[in-house]
Design an enzyme around this catalytic site. Structure first.
Site, PDB file in Angstrom:
ATOM      1  N   HIS A 173       0.839  -1.204   0.000  1.00 19.61           N
ATOM      2  CA  HIS A 173       0.000   0.000   0.000  1.00 19.61           C
ATOM      3  C   HIS A 173       0.878   1.260   0.000  1.00 19.61           C
ATOM      4  O   HIS A 173       0.642   2.191  -0.772  1.00 19.61           O
ATOM      5  CB  HIS A 173      -0.925  -0.013   1.226  1.00 19.61           C
ATOM      6  N   GLU A 174       1.907   1.265   0.825  1.00 17.75           N
ATOM      7  CA  GLU A 174       2.781   2.439   0.903  1.00 17.75           C
ATOM      8  C   GLU A 174       3.616   2.592  -0.370  1.00 17.75           C
ATOM      9  O   GLU A 174       3.807   3.700  -0.863  1.00 17.75           O
ATOM     10  CB  GLU A 174       3.678   2.363   2.145  1.00 17.75           C
TER      11      GLU A 174
ATOM     12  N   HIS B  62       1.482   4.212  -2.985  1.00 17.85           N
ATOM     13  CA  HIS B  62       1.425   5.684  -2.882  1.00 17.85           C
ATOM     14  C   HIS B  62       2.633   6.297  -3.607  1.00 17.85           C
ATOM     15  O   HIS B  62       2.499   7.296  -4.296  1.00 17.85           O
ATOM     16  CB  HIS B  62       1.487   6.135  -1.420  1.00 17.85           C
TER      17      HIS B  62
ATOM     18  N   GLU C  67      -6.298   7.149  -1.143  1.00 14.32           N
ATOM     19  CA  GLU C  67      -6.247   5.947  -0.303  1.00 14.32           C
ATOM     20  C   GLU C  67      -6.790   4.734  -1.052  1.00 14.32           C
ATOM     21  O   GLU C  67      -6.185   3.663  -1.058  1.00 14.32           O
ATOM     22  CB  GLU C  67      -7.043   6.162   0.992  1.00 14.32           C
TER      23      GLU C  67
HETATM   24 ZN   LIG Z   1      -2.318   5.284   2.457  1.00 17.26          ZN
END
Ligand SMILES: [Zn+2]
Length: 254
Positions: free
Chosen positions: A126-127, A130, A188
């Protein structure tokens, strides 16, 4: 005040250098005023600051796990210009982030929520998502053109550094510096989606992502919900969206 206007003028002039980028996987058009090269350079600078300010853990098991899972995700993230490095921060808060350029930081507290490698892969992917989606650079660009930009720039100008402060805020490092600016829901969800594809491509089970966020949700109901949740709200909508993406993610399974 004059300095602020100068800075704003500079920001608008840099429109000339706007790159009309496309996000990987989701194919969304982005307006980004920062070149990937500058973005990575600022990422390295921020990483050096984090390394100076945060206690780095030398726990062998945790470092081994983060590196092992991280390298598998790095491989499929396909960023030839990134120099990947993985660190464990010796703080009991469930948080993690990845800076542009591939510096990944995982706080020790995440291991209370990530119960296995697949769940650790969920948060790292997830990071990383980003970062490769360039959300920070996009947010910086948005901030520079909006009302928010005036406010942020005035703060950063006051602090004597034109971009560094804005960068910290754009990349969610604000928490360490007293300002917290969460990613929008849109970012997100996008990081969730791309993170799900990355972890699956790396050979992890995307269904574990649901369990990770369920664990997060459980913790958020406690007395002291962790800081991570103010930027990463774990709610039923998030989990439902992830669930709907699992069949698509499984196509990346090798
Ligand atoms: Zn996030």
């Amino acid at each position: 005040m004059r300095l602020i206007y100068k800075t704003l003028l500079l920001a608008f002039l840099s429109f000339i250098f706007i790159s009309c980028a496309k996000t990987p996987y989701t194919n969304r058009t982005q307006f980004i005023m920062l070149s990937p090269k500058d973005e990575i350079r600022m990422g390295y600078q921020a990483a050096r600051e984090v390394l100076q300010k945060e206690p780095i853990s030398h726990d062998r098991r945790l470092n081994y796990l983060v590196r092992k899972v991280g390298m598998r995700i790095a491989k499929v993230a396909n960023q030839p210009n990134y120099k990947w490095e993985f660190y464990v921060i010796d703080k009991d808060i469930p948080n993690a982030f990845c800076l542009p350029g591939g510096k990944v930081f995982v706080y020790k507290g995440i291991f209370k929520i990530a119960k296995n490698e697949d769940q650790l892969a969920t948060v790292i992917a997830h990071e990383v998502a980003h970062a490769i989606l360039r959300h920070g650079a996009e947010r910086m660009s948005m901030a520079q053109i909006g009302e928010l930009g005036k406010e942020l720039l005035s703060q950063t100008v006051l602090r004597g550094s034109q971009y560094a402060g804005l960068f910290d805020m754009a990349y969610g490092l604000g928490a360490q510096y007293g300002v917290l600016l969460p990613y929008s829901r849109k970012f997100e969800y996008e990081a969730d989606e791309v993170g799900l594809y990355l972890m699956t491509k790396a050979g992890y089970d995307p269904r574990e992502a649901l369990k990770f966020w369920e664990n997060m949700m459980r913790i958020s109901k406690g007395k002291n919900p962790p800081e991570f949740l103010s930027t990463h709200p774990a709610d039923i909508h998030r989990i439902e969206r992830l669930k709907a993406l699992i069949p698509k993610a499984l196509k990346y399974y090798r």
